[in-house]
Design an enzyme around this catalytic site. Structure first.
Site, PDB file in Angstrom:
ATOM      1  N   ASN A  46       0.829  -1.208   0.000  1.00  0.00           N
ATOM      2  CA  ASN A  46       0.000   0.000   0.000  1.00  0.00           C
ATOM      3  C   ASN A  46       0.859   1.253   0.000  1.00  0.00           C
ATOM      4  OD1 ASN A  46      -2.336  -1.514   0.110  1.00  0.00           O
ATOM      5  ND2 ASN A  46      -2.721  -1.160   2.276  1.00  0.00           N
ATOM      6  N   ARG A 375     -10.636  -4.376 -14.198  1.00  0.00           N
ATOM      7  CA  ARG A 375      -9.484  -5.195 -13.794  1.00  0.00           C
ATOM      8  C   ARG A 375      -9.868  -6.665 -13.933  1.00  0.00           C
ATOM      9  NH1 ARG A 375      -5.989  -1.569 -11.436  1.00  0.00           N
ATOM     10  NH2 ARG A 375      -6.909   0.126 -10.205  1.00  0.00           N
ATOM     11  N   ARG A 405      -5.422   1.994 -13.516  1.00  0.00           N
ATOM     12  CA  ARG A 405      -4.061   2.218 -13.018  1.00  0.00           C
ATOM     13  C   ARG A 405      -3.371   0.910 -12.628  1.00  0.00           C
ATOM     14  NH1 ARG A 405      -4.368   6.293  -8.811  1.00  0.00           N
ATOM     15  NH2 ARG A 405      -3.905   7.874 -10.371  1.00  0.00           N
ATOM     16  N   HIS A 435     -15.562   2.851 -14.984  1.00  0.00           N
ATOM     17  CA  HIS A 435     -15.356   2.078 -13.764  1.00  0.00           C
ATOM     18  C   HIS A 435     -16.592   1.255 -13.397  1.00  0.00           C
ATOM     19  CE1 HIS A 435     -14.422   1.807  -9.269  1.00  0.00           C
ATOM     20  NE2 HIS A 435     -13.313   1.374  -9.839  1.00  0.00           N
ATOM     21  N   TYR A 468     -12.126  -9.946  -1.859  1.00  0.00           N
ATOM     22  CA  TYR A 468     -12.845  -8.684  -1.675  1.00  0.00           C
ATOM     23  C   TYR A 468     -14.312  -8.955  -1.342  1.00  0.00           C
ATOM     24  CZ  TYR A 468      -9.003  -6.125  -4.019  1.00  0.00           C
ATOM     25  OH  TYR A 468      -7.801  -5.572  -4.360  1.00  0.00           O
ATOM     26  N   ARG A 564     -13.897   2.096   4.783  1.00  0.00           N
ATOM     27  CA  ARG A 564     -12.696   1.292   4.987  1.00  0.00           C
ATOM     28  C   ARG A 564     -11.429   2.118   4.921  1.00  0.00           C
ATOM     29  NH1 ARG A 564      -9.253  -0.655   1.295  1.00  0.00           N
ATOM     30  NH2 ARG A 564     -10.749  -0.373  -0.396  1.00  0.00           N
ATOM     31  N   HIS A 592     -15.054  -3.962   0.221  1.00  0.00           N
ATOM     32  CA  HIS A 592     -14.993  -3.233  -1.047  1.00  0.00           C
ATOM     33  C   HIS A 592     -16.359  -2.764  -1.534  1.00  0.00           C
ATOM     34  CE1 HIS A 592     -14.105  -2.904  -5.503  1.00  0.00           C
ATOM     35  NE2 HIS A 592     -13.061  -2.277  -4.995  1.00  0.00           N
TER      36      HIS A 592
END
Length: 685
Positions: A46, A375, A405, A435, A468, A564, A592
């Site tokens: 992270n 993704r 990204r 997205h 997730y 979160r 998530h």
């Protein structure tokens, strides 16, 4: 200077508080030992991304001009200094946890991570043979010219581990660089067990042990190696035009990413001062970029630390559950025709999503599939199903976001695979990332074309679906499917629409619709009724939304937030947020899902969404929030949220002190949301 009318926490500082919560999991002695190591790895990974993106952006802002402070409302230089001070403290805590706690607890389990100085003759022989056979062929030391400090060092690759090697002779010192080949060789070598004792050595220490095999031509007095790791600016500078030129420009930017501006030099705190000064002068680094650390860098590799001590050192398995009344042995379409279904990941299986795509690929009645992908897993069953559908004569339309990204290169690969397989690929929308996580399947039936939809809070990615917590809705509700047809047509033509009947979309409508929903709760509270909201998300940083939540709190609306990650809102502030509480849950799975619940005067509204409450998601991305209409699913989502609001084991309070205080049990009844949700779904009839 911009004067804000309400309190805010800087988003970068708030993010560091989130990463501290990850570090808390590594410190929690109730967490299995190998999992604690993995939380250290997640913390480290992270932080790498934080420097590559957020700190890189702040450095760019510092470079622009002196007016940046008045435009932004904060001083980026000051924030960078605060980041460094906070990171240094967190790194010290990280090192203590690893060296003084976790290492010792592993030793209590008869597992020893040993270094090059702890090898006996037998293990030393084993290590040297391994080094000569597997490691030595990959190493090419670069000898540095110590006399001319004006010459820059060779380009160090982003996030790779290097040794700065110091060779000391009688009258001089020479330096060399070695890249540690962790991308092609495992970071961990399990040594032969001895009398029940298990030994593991890191690749770094294998190389340290065998330095004499590398520098045998020099008659040095001493040789030492110290770890360094450079984190670079990973933001991409590309023109926003969707064309073959765009793909070429993106590929060129990806190639430049490893040579971006240095953001952080993480170095072994035992490195001699003269060696550190040599590095700083040769790399032309600013003081803010220097972060002292431990002996080992790129700790993200510890996610794959081998468990040689048995299952008790990891979380017990939670076998994925079936969705009640949704049978993988029957047609998903025939079951969806009767009712909606919700898959709650990772407790329930991603196989349901793959299954409907596979069924669509071979069903002769299916005519068209439209899907948005952001993704994907490394070996994607979703991609395979879409290609199979195209080869079976279906029209398959895939909007694949190339600007995701750190997944740009992978998505370029998938784009080529899909096009080769006959899929119609749209590679994005000018100036906006797509997205949304949506899929629409058109099927020819007796009554004409019938549309089957899947809408989700998380990606179509079977790997992250095991880690997730997300929700995935299967529906044939005509209000939703009609909206999706309109949305997909707009995306194909690179146009956006307003006035959807059921869904809420960014970039045109999410802000206004959210403001309207919050305003509605304000009006309810003004009538003396109970106005309330429960909002769950990954991040809350949009100042407009925060200001509206403060307004609602002051109007008497009760607001419960589950956030979160970063949270720039300050709860519990007199005159602003006295009716707002915020909690963050960090546990074995990554929370998530985005869920919005509005009281609506007793007729509760529930939405699931792909969007966080960040400015980019609201104004600069294509996002979809969708209503939960089926009463059974509404009850299920509400129950799951209620379980999370009862968590007194892994929930932390977000408050004005930013101390990440655990929300402890007020009585002896223990509630741990992720375990309780699993059991709720397991025994739900």
């Amino acid at each position: 200077m911009v004067k804000r009318k309400y309190p805010l926490i800087n988003r970068e500082i708030s993010w560091l508080y989130f990463n501290e919560r990850v570090l808390q999991e590594a410190a929690d002695k109730t967490v299995p030992l190998i999992e604690r190591l993995r939380f250290l790895a997640i913390f480290s990974s992270n932080l790498d991304e934080f420097y590559r993106v957020r700190v890189a952006t702040l450095n760019r802002l510092v470079d622009i001009n002196s007016k940046t402070k008045s435009i932004l409302g904060f001083n980026p230089k000051k924030i960078l200094n605060e980041i460094k001070n906070t990171v240094v403290k967190l790194e010290k805590r990280f090192d203590y946890l690893y060296e003084q706690e976790i290492i010792k607890e592993l030793e209590a389990q008869k597992i020893f991570i040993i270094n090059e100085q702890q090898l006996n003759v037998a293990r030393g022989t084993y290590v040297r043979e391994y080094f000569r056979r597997h490691v030595l062929p990959t190493l090419v030391p670069i000898m540095l010219e110590g006399e001319d400090a004006s010459k820059p060092l060779p380009e160090l690759k982003d996030r790779r581990i290097y040794f700065i090697v110091k060779l000391t002779f009688r009258k001089k010192v020479r330096y060399a660089l070695i890249e540690i080949p962790t991308t092609i060789i495992s970071r961990f070598l399990i040594l032969p067990e001895n009398r029940g004792l298990k030994f593991i050595i890191l690749l770094d220490d294998i190389i340290r042990y065998c330095l004499d095999d590398l520098f045998f031509i020099f008659e040095y007095d001493t040789v030492e190696a110290f770890s360094i790791q450079l984190t670079r600016d990973a933001e991409l500078d590309i023109d926003a035009n969707i064309s073959e030129k765009f793909v070429d420009a993106l590929m060129q930017s990806l190639q430049r990413r490893d040579k971006g501006r240095p953001m952080r030099l993480l170095y072994d705190s035992d490195v001699p001062l003269d060696t550190l000064n040599y590095l700083v002068s040769r790399m032309q680094l600013e003081a803010e970029a220097l972060i002292p650390g431990g002996r080992y860098h790129n700790f993200k590799d510890f996610i794959d630390f081998p468990n040689v001590g048995g299952p008790s050192l990891e979380y017990p398995a939670m076998p994925q559950l079936r969705v009640n009344d949704l049978d993988l042995g029957r047609s998903i379409f025939s079951q969806m025709a009767k009712r909606d279904y919700l898959v709650s990941l990772p407790y329930q299986s991603f196989d349901y999503i793959v299954h409907i795509l596979r069924e669509a690929a071979i069903d002769p009645k299916v005519k068209e599939i439209s899907i948005c992908l952001y993704r994907l897993a490394e070996n994607s069953s979703v991609i395979n199903a879409l290609i199979n559908a195209a080869q079976n004569g279906k029209k398959v339309n895939c909007l694949l976001e190339l600007k995701a990204r750190f997944d740009e290169e992978a998505n370029i690969y998938w784009r080529n695979r899909l096009e080769e397989g006959g899929v119609n690929v749209n590679i994005g929308v000018v100036q906006y990332k797509v997205h949304a996580k949506i899929c629409l399947i058109a099927r020819r039936e007796k009554r004409g074309l019938v549309y089957y939809a899947n809408l989700a809070t998380g990606n179509f990615n079977e790997k992250t679906a095991k880690l997730y917590c997300d929700h995935s809705l299967f529906t044939v509700n005509p209000l939703i499917t009609k909206d999706l047809r309109r949305l997909f047509k707009g995306l194909e033509k690179q146009t956006f629409h307003r006035g959807y009947k059921a869904i809420i979309t960014s970039p045109l409508e999410t802000r206004k619709r959210l403001y309207d929903l919050i305003e509605n709760e304000i009006e309810v509270a003004k009538t003396g009724k109970r106005g309330y909201m429960i909002l769950k998300m990954n991040s809350l940083s949009d100042e407009g939304i925060i200001g509206k939540l403060y307004e609602a709190s002051n109007a008497g609306v009760t607001i419960q937030l589950i956030v979160r990650g970063m949270c720039c809102l300050v709860p519990g502030q007199e005159g602003f947020s006295e009716r707002i509480s915020v909690r963050s849950i960090v546990d074995r799975y990554l929370e998530h899902a985005r869920i919005w619940i509005f009281g609506n005067g007793g007729e509760e509204l529930i939405y699931l969404s792909s969007a966080d409450m960040m400015t980019r998601n609201i104004d600069r991305r294509v996002e979809v929030a969708f209503p939960v209409i089926d009463p059974h699913i509404r009850r299920e989502v509400r129950d799951i949220i209620d379980i999370q609001l009862r968590d007194n084991t892994k929930a932390r309070e977000i408050n004005q002190f930013n101390n990440n205080r655990y929300i402890g049990a007020k009585n002896k009844i223990r509630h741990r949301a992720q375990e309780d949700i699993y059991n709720y779904l397991k025994y739900k009839s």
